[in-house]
Design an enzyme around this catalytic site. Structure first.
Site, PDB file in Angstrom:
ATOM      1  N   THR A   1       1.068  -1.831  -7.298  1.00  0.00           N
ATOM      2  CA  THR A   1       0.171  -0.982  -6.846  1.00  0.00           C
ATOM      3  C   THR A   1      -0.552  -2.168  -5.160  1.00  0.00           C
ATOM      4  O   THR A   1       0.080  -3.417  -4.639  1.00  0.00           O
ATOM      5  CB  THR A   1      -0.570  -1.747  -7.754  1.00  0.00           C
ATOM      6  OG1 THR A   1      -0.875  -3.419  -7.623  1.00  0.00           O
ATOM      7  CG2 THR A   1      -0.509  -1.986  -8.907  1.00  0.00           C
ATOM      8  N   GLU A   2      -1.368  -1.010  -4.562  1.00  0.00           N
ATOM      9  CA  GLU A   2      -1.642  -1.561  -3.725  1.00  0.00           C
ATOM     10  C   GLU A   2      -2.933  -2.744  -3.613  1.00  0.00           C
ATOM     11  O   GLU A   2      -2.705  -2.889  -2.407  1.00  0.00           O
ATOM     12  CB  GLU A   2      -2.254  -0.191  -2.990  1.00  0.00           C
ATOM     13  CG  GLU A   2      -3.121  -0.282  -3.022  1.00  0.00           C
ATOM     14  CD  GLU A   2      -4.491   1.235  -2.691  1.00  0.00           C
ATOM     15  OE1 GLU A   2      -5.304   1.511  -1.984  1.00  0.00           O
ATOM     16  OE2 GLU A   2      -3.835   2.618  -2.617  1.00  0.00           O
ATOM     17  N   ASN A   3      -2.851  -2.715  -4.209  1.00  0.00           N
ATOM     18  CA  ASN A   3      -3.719  -4.122  -4.110  1.00  0.00           C
ATOM     19  C   ASN A   3      -2.898  -5.837  -4.746  1.00  0.00           C
ATOM     20  O   ASN A   3      -3.873  -6.673  -5.269  1.00  0.00           O
ATOM     21  CB  ASN A   3      -4.797  -4.219  -5.300  1.00  0.00           C
ATOM     22  CG  ASN A   3      -4.660  -3.942  -6.875  1.00  0.00           C
ATOM     23  OD1 ASN A   3      -3.696  -3.247  -7.156  1.00  0.00           O
ATOM     24  ND2 ASN A   3      -5.120  -4.393  -7.515  1.00  0.00           N
TER      25      ASN A   3
END
Length: 229
Positions: A63-65
């Site tokens: 996930t990009e977070n």
């Protein structure tokens, strides 16, 4: 649900059912992700792919977070408000999951470390150009997020979308009319009516769902061919 088997070197027309609903489409995408891949699922419909990956697939979701090892969406007592994906949807973690800074996550994306990303789109062109962050409408809110980084950084870009807009116009087009996210970056286009392979040689129909290749060709403005042609 029953997962549609992968076609082996020829175009398959699944005429007994279709178009696919969102779950059916997510299952087809999950079927096609190579075992052991590192994969990012874009915000929206692509996140549903996580719910259809086999437990023994070895696929590691990014996930990009800032997470590796994301599991399916969290339900009921499994919901933890501090454990979310980039779309702020509560998710689960798999054994061995890890967490890291947002900047490190983007370094993974930009550095070519992701095997596949799955994105939504407003339009995709026949040569694989992607438009998925802005319709250009005066009152629309641009939302590029990490899509540009994923479109260029991932080794393979899969797109999930409906093939036709609400007014019946195709979203697979000769040239994108919306602002571009990336050029010639989409390798496969998964839609409710067909699976397309995209590349320098044009558009190839791998599977259809509830329609035929000839029927699709009559509705699209891009030339399409069958596998093997």
């Amino acid at each position: 649900m029953t997962v549609i088997p992968h076609p082996a070197g020829r175009t398959v027309e699944h005429l007994g059912s279709g178009p696919l609903d969102r779950d059916g489409l997510a299952a087809v995408v999950a079927r096609d992700i190579p075992r052991g891949s590192f994969v990012n699922l874009g915000i929206g419909q692509p996140t549903m792919v996580a719910d259809h990956l086999a437990a023994d697939s070895g696929v590691v979701l990014h996930t990009e977070n800032g997470m590796l090892g994301m599991g399916p969406a969290a339900q009921g007592d499994a919901v933890d408000p501090d454990l979310i994906n980039a779309g702020k949807i509560p998710v689960t973690e798999l054994p061995g999951a890890s967490y890291f800074h947002h900047a490190d996550s983007f370094a993974m994306m930009r550095g070519g470390h992701l095997d596949v990303c799955v994105l939504g789109a407003y339009q995709v062109s026949g040569r694989g150009d992607l438009a998925n962050w802005h319709t250009g409408a005066p009152d629309a809110i641009p939302a590029v997020g990490g899509a540009m980084d994923l479109a260029i950084g991932a080794k393979d870009v899969f797109v999930m979308m409906t093939l036709f807009a609400r007014d019946g116009t195709p979203k697979l087009v000769p040239e994108c009319t919306y602002p571009l996210t990336g050029l010639a970056c989409v390798s496969r286009l998964y839609t409710d009516q067909a699976l397309f392979h995209l590349g320098p040689d044009g558009v190839t129909v791998a599977e259809t769902y509830g329609t035929t290749v000839d029927e699709l060709a009559a509705r699209l403005d891009v030339p399409v061919r069958r596998l093997g042609e």
